[in-house]
Scaffold this motif. Structure first.
Motif, PDB file in Angstrom:
ATOM      1  N   THR A 194      59.805  10.761  63.000  1.00 21.60           N
ATOM      2  CA  THR A 194      60.929  10.040  63.590  1.00 21.60           C
ATOM      3  C   THR A 194      60.699   8.552  63.411  1.00 21.60           C
ATOM      4  O   THR A 194      59.603   8.057  63.677  1.00 21.60           O
ATOM      5  N   ASN A 195      61.720   7.850  62.954  1.00 20.37           N
ATOM      6  CA  ASN A 195      61.658   6.400  62.832  1.00 20.37           C
ATOM      7  C   ASN A 195      62.643   5.787  63.803  1.00 20.37           C
ATOM      8  O   ASN A 195      63.754   6.289  63.963  1.00 20.37           O
ATOM      9  N   THR A 196      62.254   4.692  64.425  1.00 15.53           N
ATOM     10  CA  THR A 196      63.122   3.967  65.332  1.00 15.53           C
ATOM     11  C   THR A 196      63.374   2.588  64.747  1.00 15.53           C
ATOM     12  O   THR A 196      62.436   1.921  64.298  1.00 15.53           O
ATOM     13  N   PHE A 197      64.631   2.182  64.757  1.00 18.84           N
ATOM     14  CA  PHE A 197      65.001   0.874  64.240  1.00 18.84           C
ATOM     15  C   PHE A 197      65.672   0.081  65.352  1.00 18.84           C
ATOM     16  O   PHE A 197      66.497   0.620  66.080  1.00 18.84           O
ATOM     17  N   ILE A 198      65.333  -1.167  65.464  1.00 21.67           N
ATOM     18  CA  ILE A 198      65.992  -2.053  66.414  1.00 21.67           C
ATOM     19  C   ILE A 198      66.755  -3.070  65.581  1.00 21.67           C
ATOM     20  O   ILE A 198      66.160  -3.789  64.771  1.00 21.67           O
ATOM     21  N   LEU A 199      68.048  -3.090  65.754  1.00 20.77           N
ATOM     22  CA  LEU A 199      68.902  -3.983  64.992  1.00 20.77           C
ATOM     23  C   LEU A 199      69.363  -5.131  65.876  1.00 20.77           C
ATOM     24  O   LEU A 199      69.488  -4.983  67.085  1.00 20.77           O
ATOM     25  N   ASP A 200      69.658  -6.249  65.264  1.00 24.58           N
ATOM     26  CA  ASP A 200      70.100  -7.413  66.030  1.00 24.58           C
ATOM     27  C   ASP A 200      71.622  -7.452  66.111  1.00 24.58           C
ATOM     28  O   ASP A 200      72.269  -8.428  65.779  1.00 24.58           O
ATOM     29  N   GLY A 201      72.201  -6.346  66.543  1.00 24.51           N
ATOM     30  CA  GLY A 201      73.645  -6.251  66.683  1.00 24.51           C
ATOM     31  C   GLY A 201      74.035  -4.907  67.257  1.00 24.51           C
ATOM     32  O   GLY A 201      73.188  -4.132  67.707  1.00 24.51           O
ATOM     33  N   ASP A 202      75.332  -4.644  67.241  1.00 24.58           N
ATOM     34  CA  ASP A 202      75.874  -3.392  67.772  1.00 24.58           C
ATOM     35  C   ASP A 202      76.174  -2.429  66.622  1.00 24.58           C
ATOM     36  O   ASP A 202      76.889  -2.782  65.670  1.00 24.58           O
ATOM     37  N   ILE A 203      75.650  -1.219  66.711  1.00 20.15           N
ATOM     38  CA  ILE A 203      75.871  -0.206  65.680  1.00 20.15           C
ATOM     39  C   ILE A 203      77.321   0.248  65.733  1.00 20.15           C
ATOM     40  O   ILE A 203      77.839   0.611  66.786  1.00 20.15           O
ATOM     41  N   LYS A 204      77.977   0.233  64.579  1.00 17.07           N
ATOM     42  CA  LYS A 204      79.381   0.623  64.480  1.00 17.07           C
ATOM     43  C   LYS A 204      79.562   1.961  63.780  1.00 17.07           C
ATOM     44  O   LYS A 204      80.492   2.697  64.063  1.00 17.07           O
ATOM     45  N   PHE A 213      72.557   5.234  56.325  1.00 18.47           N
ATOM     46  CA  PHE A 213      73.259   3.972  56.224  1.00 18.47           C
ATOM     47  C   PHE A 213      73.743   3.603  57.610  1.00 18.47           C
ATOM     48  O   PHE A 213      74.418   4.389  58.273  1.00 18.47           O
ATOM     49  N   VAL A 214      73.390   2.423  58.060  1.00 22.28           N
ATOM     50  CA  VAL A 214      73.784   1.951  59.385  1.00 22.28           C
ATOM     51  C   VAL A 214      74.626   0.706  59.233  1.00 22.28           C
ATOM     52  O   VAL A 214      74.173  -0.290  58.671  1.00 22.28           O
ATOM     53  N   GLU A 215      75.857   0.782  59.723  1.00 22.78           N
ATOM     54  CA  GLU A 215      76.712  -0.400  59.757  1.00 22.78           C
ATOM     55  C   GLU A 215      76.617  -0.973  61.153  1.00 22.78           C
ATOM     56  O   GLU A 215      76.743  -0.245  62.133  1.00 22.78           O
ATOM     57  N   TYR A 216      76.349  -2.271  61.230  1.00 22.08           N
ATOM     58  CA  TYR A 216      76.284  -2.891  62.543  1.00 22.08           C
ATOM     59  C   TYR A 216      76.886  -4.275  62.476  1.00 22.08           C
ATOM     60  O   TYR A 216      77.050  -4.880  61.425  1.00 22.08           O
ATOM     61  N   GLU A 217      77.264  -4.740  63.651  1.00 20.69           N
ATOM     62  CA  GLU A 217      77.937  -6.033  63.773  1.00 20.69           C
ATOM     63  C   GLU A 217      77.065  -6.940  64.624  1.00 20.69           C
ATOM     64  O   GLU A 217      76.525  -6.515  65.639  1.00 20.69           O
ATOM     65  N   ARG A 218      76.947  -8.178  64.183  1.00 21.24           N
ATOM     66  CA  ARG A 218      76.176  -9.146  64.959  1.00 21.24           C
ATOM     67  C   ARG A 218      76.907 -10.467  65.006  1.00 21.24           C
ATOM     68  O   ARG A 218      77.712 -10.776  64.135  1.00 21.24           O
TER      69      ARG A 218
END
Length: 119
Positions: free
Chosen positions: A92-102, A112-117
């Motif tokens: 399992t991999n955990t990712f912390i993104l600097d925005g909101d996952i869309k 593929f992760v689309e996110y908005e920041r």
């Protein structure tokens, strides 16, 4: 039962060869890779060319940054898989993104992760 992986000199040579290829393609220095791995340049160099046994944590992180799977490239792991001495495992991999996952999309072994920041 947990298998302890003992890497060989041949494994170290493979890692070194893969590193030389990767660094020329990615235009990354040894210092930059050492920083990504949270280690000094001297420790990184020793891990690839030194006489101490390879650390499984280093191998895992190093391969991850080069987008390689250790069990696909390291002779000792390939042999153990062939002999049935180790199984593939679910990770399992955990990712912390600097925005909101869309949106999240999965295609085979790619996510593929689309996110908005906010800029």
């Amino acid at each position: 039962m947990r298998l302890t992986v003992e890497f060989t000199a041949q494994d170290r040579d493979v890692l070194f060869d893969r590193w030389m290829s990767y660094k020329s393609k990615a235009r990354i220095t040894q210092i930059e890779m050492a920083q990504k791995l949270s280690m000094s340049q001297a420790d990184f160099s020793n891990a690839l060319r030194g006489s101490e046994p390879l650390d499984p944590g280093f191998v895992r992180k190093f391969c991850h940054f080069m987008r390689l799977e250790p069990s696909d490239i390291l002779p000792s792991m390939i042999e153990k898989l062939r002999e049935g001495k180790i199984d593939r495992v679910m990770l399992t991999n955990t990712f912390i993104l600097d925005g909101d996952i869309k949106n999240v999309k999965v295609e085979g072994n790619k996510v593929f992760v689309e996110y908005e920041r906010v800029l």
